[in-house]
Design a protein around this motif. Structure first.
Motif, short mmCIF file in Angstrom:
data_model
loop_
_atom_site.label_atom_id
_atom_site.label_comp_id
_atom_site.label_asym_id
_atom_site.label_seq_id
_atom_site.Cartn_x
_atom_site.Cartn_y
_atom_site.Cartn_z
N PHE A 74 -25.74 15.75 48.72
CA PHE A 74 -25.65 14.33 49.07
C PHE A 74 -26.74 14.07 50.41
O PHE A 74 -25.86 14.89 51.72
CB PHE A 74 -24.28 12.97 49.18
N VAL A 134 -28.26 14.51 45.25
CA VAL A 134 -28.13 12.41 45.17
C VAL A 134 -28.98 12.67 46.24
O VAL A 134 -28.98 12.99 47.69
CB VAL A 134 -27.79 12.31 45.49
N ASP A 163 -31.45 9.86 49.21
CA ASP A 163 -31.48 8.63 49.38
C ASP A 163 -32.84 8.48 50.74
O ASP A 163 -32.47 9.36 51.83
CB ASP A 163 -30.54 8.25 49.85
N LEU A 173 -33.03 7.90 45.05
CA LEU A 173 -33.03 6.73 45.76
C LEU A 173 -33.63 5.66 46.75
O LEU A 173 -33.34 6.82 47.63
CB LEU A 173 -31.81 6.37 45.69
N TRP A 176 -28.58 1.13 49.25
CA TRP A 176 -27.33 0.64 49.17
C TRP A 176 -26.53 -0.60 49.22
O TRP A 176 -26.08 -1.11 48.79
CB TRP A 176 -25.61 1.89 49.31
N TRP A 178 -26.02 0.63 43.50
CA TRP A 178 -26.73 1.99 43.83
C TRP A 178 -25.52 2.62 43.26
O TRP A 178 -26.18 3.66 42.44
CB TRP A 178 -26.16 1.26 45.54
N ARG A 179 -24.65 1.77 43.41
CA ARG A 179 -23.27 2.85 43.46
C ARG A 179 -23.29 3.14 40.87
O ARG A 179 -22.94 4.19 40.93
CB ARG A 179 -21.88 2.41 43.49
N VAL A 237 -25.52 5.73 40.92
CA VAL A 237 -25.01 6.97 41.32
C VAL A 237 -24.53 8.07 40.30
O VAL A 237 -24.14 9.33 39.71
CB VAL A 237 -24.83 7.29 42.25
N THR A 238 -23.50 6.90 39.91
CA THR A 238 -22.09 7.65 39.30
C THR A 238 -23.18 7.89 37.55
O THR A 238 -22.25 9.24 37.10
CB THR A 238 -21.37 5.78 38.09
N TRP A 272 -25.73 8.22 36.72
CA TRP A 272 -26.30 9.96 36.74
C TRP A 272 -25.60 11.27 36.84
O TRP A 272 -25.47 12.32 35.99
CB TRP A 272 -27.96 9.85 37.62
N LEU A 273 -24.60 10.99 37.89
CA LEU A 273 -24.23 12.28 37.85
C LEU A 273 -23.24 12.32 36.83
O LEU A 273 -22.99 13.63 36.36
CB LEU A 273 -22.69 12.15 39.50
#
Length: 156
Positions: free
Chosen positions: A3, A29, A31, A98, A135, A142-143, A146-147, A149-150
């Motif tokens: 990240f 990931v 940003d 992002l 974020w 945002w969370r 990311v969550t 996608w991961l």
């Protein structure tokens, strides 16, 4: 998974593309990633109110050996080797970007271009935000982005 934000994202890309790390990194990931230093330098000179020639001069001072030495750098900086618009083929892992649509430091167009060249690996999640403020603008979204996608891309 690695990240990174802004310059940290540029470092993450360099690390992930190094042959020594092949097979060790499952995803990136990023940003507000710096994907092309030349364009970022020019954008920052323009947003600072400097003439466009200032950006071109700054790039020469960084990339030409005698000029780089004159400003105290031990070597020139090979900015082209950090240009992911031309190195898109070197990207080998799923990547979530992002990026704020109001980013005046690292233009979102650079992330859009990388996604356009590598839609097989790159997903872009735009936010109505400035540089590295995705974020801060919408932490829940945002969370979630990311969550989700991961969860869908990275094996456990």
């Amino acid at each position: 998974m690695i990240f990174g934000w802004s310059m940290g994202a540029a470092i993450a890309l360099q690390l992930a593309s190094h042959p020594r790390h092949e097979g060790l990194i499952a995803a990136l990931v990023l940003d507000s990633p710096v994907l092309n230093w030349t364009e970022v330098i020019k954008a920052n000179c323009a947003s600072s109110g400097l003439p466009s020639a200032a950006g071109h001069l700054a790039i020469r001072w960084l990339t030409l050996h005698p000029l780089a030495r004159a400003v105290g750098l031990p070597e020139r900086i090979p900015l082209r080797s950090f240009d992911w618009s031309t190195r898109a083929a070197d990207l080998t892992m799923p990547t979530l970007i992002l990026h704020g649509t109001r980013d005046d430091s690292v233009p979102i167009q650079l992330s859009q271009a990388l996604r356009g060249v590598r839609p097989d690996l790159v997903e872009l999640e735009p936010f109505d935000a400035g540089h590295t403020l995705c974020w801060n603008t919408d932490p829940d979204r945002w969370r979630y982005a990311v969550t989700m996608w991961l969860t869908s891309r990275v094996p456990r």
